[in-house]
Scaffold this active site. Structure first.
Site, PDB file in Angstrom:
ATOM      1  N   GLU A   1       5.734  -9.045   3.477  1.00 42.90           N
ATOM      2  CA  GLU A   1       7.086  -8.530   3.243  1.00 42.90           C
ATOM      3  C   GLU A   1       8.119  -9.559   3.719  1.00 42.90           C
ATOM      4  O   GLU A   1       9.114  -9.809   3.040  1.00 42.90           O
ATOM      5  CB  GLU A   1       7.286  -7.187   3.966  1.00 42.90           C
ATOM      6  CG  GLU A   1       6.491  -6.024   3.381  1.00 42.90           C
ATOM      7  CD  GLU A   1       5.025  -5.956   3.846  1.00 42.90           C
ATOM      8  OE1 GLU A   1       4.572  -6.888   4.557  1.00 42.90           O
ATOM      9  OE2 GLU A   1       4.347  -4.974   3.511  1.00 42.90           O
TER      10      GLU A   1
ATOM     11  N   ASP B   1      -0.450   4.703  -4.326  1.00 43.86           N
ATOM     12  CA  ASP B   1      -1.092   5.754  -3.520  1.00 43.86           C
ATOM     13  C   ASP B   1      -0.161   6.385  -2.482  1.00 43.86           C
ATOM     14  O   ASP B   1      -0.555   7.332  -1.803  1.00 43.86           O
ATOM     15  CB  ASP B   1      -2.354   5.205  -2.832  1.00 43.86           C
ATOM     16  CG  ASP B   1      -2.071   3.979  -1.982  1.00 43.86           C
ATOM     17  OD1 ASP B   1      -0.990   3.356  -2.156  1.00 43.86           O
ATOM     18  OD2 ASP B   1      -2.916   3.627  -1.149  1.00 43.86           O
TER      19      ASP B   1
HETATM   20  N1  UDP Z   1      -3.889  -3.061  -5.718  1.00 45.59           N
HETATM   21  C1  UDP Z   1      -4.137  -3.944  -6.747  1.00 45.59           C
HETATM   22  N2  UDP Z   1      -5.315  -4.628  -6.772  1.00 45.59           N
HETATM   23  C2  UDP Z   1      -6.283  -4.479  -5.811  1.00 45.59           C
HETATM   24  C3  UDP Z   1      -6.017  -3.571  -4.756  1.00 45.59           C
HETATM   25  C4  UDP Z   1      -4.814  -2.894  -4.744  1.00 45.59           C
HETATM   26  O1  UDP Z   1      -3.314  -4.088  -7.642  1.00 45.59           O
HETATM   27  O2  UDP Z   1      -7.345  -5.129  -5.893  1.00 45.59           O
HETATM   28  C5  UDP Z   1      -2.621  -2.306  -5.703  1.00 45.59           C
HETATM   29  C6  UDP Z   1      -2.802  -0.816  -5.417  1.00 45.59           C
HETATM   30  O3  UDP Z   1      -2.980  -0.077  -6.611  1.00 45.59           O
HETATM   31  C7  UDP Z   1      -1.505  -0.463  -4.703  1.00 45.59           C
HETATM   32  C8  UDP Z   1      -1.121  -1.755  -3.994  1.00 45.59           C
HETATM   33  O4  UDP Z   1      -1.828  -2.805  -4.661  1.00 45.59           O
HETATM   34  O5  UDP Z   1      -0.497  -0.089  -5.601  1.00 45.59           O
HETATM   35  C9  UDP Z   1      -1.508  -1.753  -2.520  1.00 45.59           C
HETATM   36  O6  UDP Z   1      -2.890  -1.527  -2.401  1.00 45.59           O
HETATM   37  P1  UDP Z   1      -3.511  -0.501  -1.355  1.00 45.59           P
HETATM   38  O7  UDP Z   1      -2.833   0.793  -1.508  1.00 45.59           O
HETATM   39  O8  UDP Z   1      -4.984  -0.518  -1.504  1.00 45.59           O
HETATM   40  O9  UDP Z   1      -3.088  -1.189  -0.008  1.00 45.59           O
HETATM   41  P2  UDP Z   1      -2.878  -0.548   1.426  1.00 45.59           P
HETATM   42  O10 UDP Z   1      -2.337   0.812   1.263  1.00 45.59           O
HETATM   43  O11 UDP Z   1      -4.229  -0.552   2.038  1.00 45.59           O
HETATM   44  O12 UDP Z   1      -1.938  -1.476   2.084  1.00 45.59           O
HETATM   45 MN    MN Z   2      -1.867   2.046  -0.149  1.00 49.40          MN
END
Ligand code: UDP
Ligand code: MN
Length: 325
Positions: free
Chosen positions: A271, A186
């Protein structure tokens, strides 16, 4: 009398033949004139083509591999965790269109799923990208539940580790010159970011925009070295960096076979759990003009509301489920 007549005839005949001969000779003379002109045009064309041939030979010489050929571009392995939801195809489409513009990029897409889905399989096979399609499901107890705040549990952990496992397995016998980057589906990535990370020696770092409740977070650089981090929350963490803010050389991943993301790490330490076993802060390689340029943004996509869809569905008028969105 008969003799005279004959002589006259012979004379006229001789005169006529000579005249025709003269006219024919004159005509030939004229034609020769034309030939000369044509020859001149031909000569001109030949010299023009010779010139062209010379410049083409020069050009091919320049393109031919020289004695000191440039080293091949290091591959950028991008590991992307992804999961099924309404916006998934839109996210993957946007991401793939960025990656298509990056030379020598290999996309490792890891689905958070017990099996590969046809949506992602079909999408990747038509993407035009070099890719590897993997999958691993996040265990139930690790997965965010509907309504949970998103900071409660780290996301994409098992999937990134699966990408690392594949890289180590694939490169068992040879370590190519390459770099590994973790790109969530995203975020927003500038093309320049990839050229910044391509020549990473160990671990390179740069700012990330719109993250951690700030305009940006970034490593602070003094005299070419990272000395601390600009972040609004627990700057004392070993590596207070977002996932989008660093890349690791493949060689470093291979010589540290135990390095992985720890899903049980305290919040904000995911990280660090990976980077701690690979480098020290002093060894970090600052990119993007000594970490003064934002080339990646931690954007998040709004979850689309389906109120009308649900209402229509109740009336048996829902959208055709056979149409992929
Ligand atoms: N993701 C995943 N499984 C989940 C939720 C998220 O594989 O149940 C993936 C999502 O597609 C993205 C990454 O993990 O590539 C980080 O997730 P997200 O963007 O929701 O996290 P944030 O931006 O809130 O840190
Ligand atoms: Mn994200």
């Amino acid at each position: 009398m008969r003799l005279r007549f004959k002589l006259k005839t012979v004379f006229i005949l001789y005169f006529t033949v000579s005249l025709f001969g003269l006219i024919y000779a004159l005509m030939q003379l004229g034609q020769r004139c034309d030939c000369a002109e044509r020859d001149f045009a031909k000569d001109h064309a030949i010299s023009r083509l010779r010139g062209k041939r010379h410049s083409l030979l020069e050009q091919t010489k320049k393109l031919e591999p020289t004695k000191n050929p440039k080293p091949p571009l290091p591959t950028i392995y991008v590991i992307t965790p992804t999961y099924t939801r309404l916006v998934q195809k839109a996210e993957l489409t946007r991401l793939s269109h960025t990656f298509l513009l990056v030379p020598q990029l290999h996309w490792i897409v890891v689905e958070d799923s017990p099996h590969k889905t046809s949506l992602v399989s079909d999408f990747l096979s038509h993407s035009g990208l070099a890719f590897t399609h993997l999958h691993v499901a996040t265990p139930r107890e690790r997965k965010l539940q509907e309504g949970d705040p998103n900071w409660l549990k780290p996301r994409g952990v098992e999937q990134r580790n699966e990408g690392l496992r594949w890289l180590r397995e694939t490169n068992r016998n040879r370590a190519e010159d390459a770099v590994v980057y973790f790109a969530d589906d995203d975020n927003t990535y500038s093309l320049q970011l990839f050229e910044e990370m391509r020549w990473t020696q160990r671990v390179s770092v740069w700012p990330v925009g719109l993250v951690g409740g700030m305009r940006y977070e970034r490593p602070v650089v003094e005299q070419g070295r990272v000395v601390r981090f600009h972040t609004g929350w627990r700057p004392s963490r070993p590596f207070p960096l977002d996932m989008a803010g660093f890349a690791v050389s493949l060689r470093l991943v291979l010589v540290n076979p135990e390095a992985r993301f720890d899903g049980d790490a305290p919040m904000g330490f995911l990280e660090s759990s990976f980077l701690q076993s690979l480098v020290t802060m002093e060894e970090l390689e600052p990119k993007a003009d000594m970490c003064t340029k934002v080339l990646v943004w931690h954007t998040r996509t709004e979850k689309p509301k389906m109120k009308r869809e649900e209402a229509m569905l109740k009336q048996g008028l829902g959208s055709d489920p056979a149409i992929e969105v």
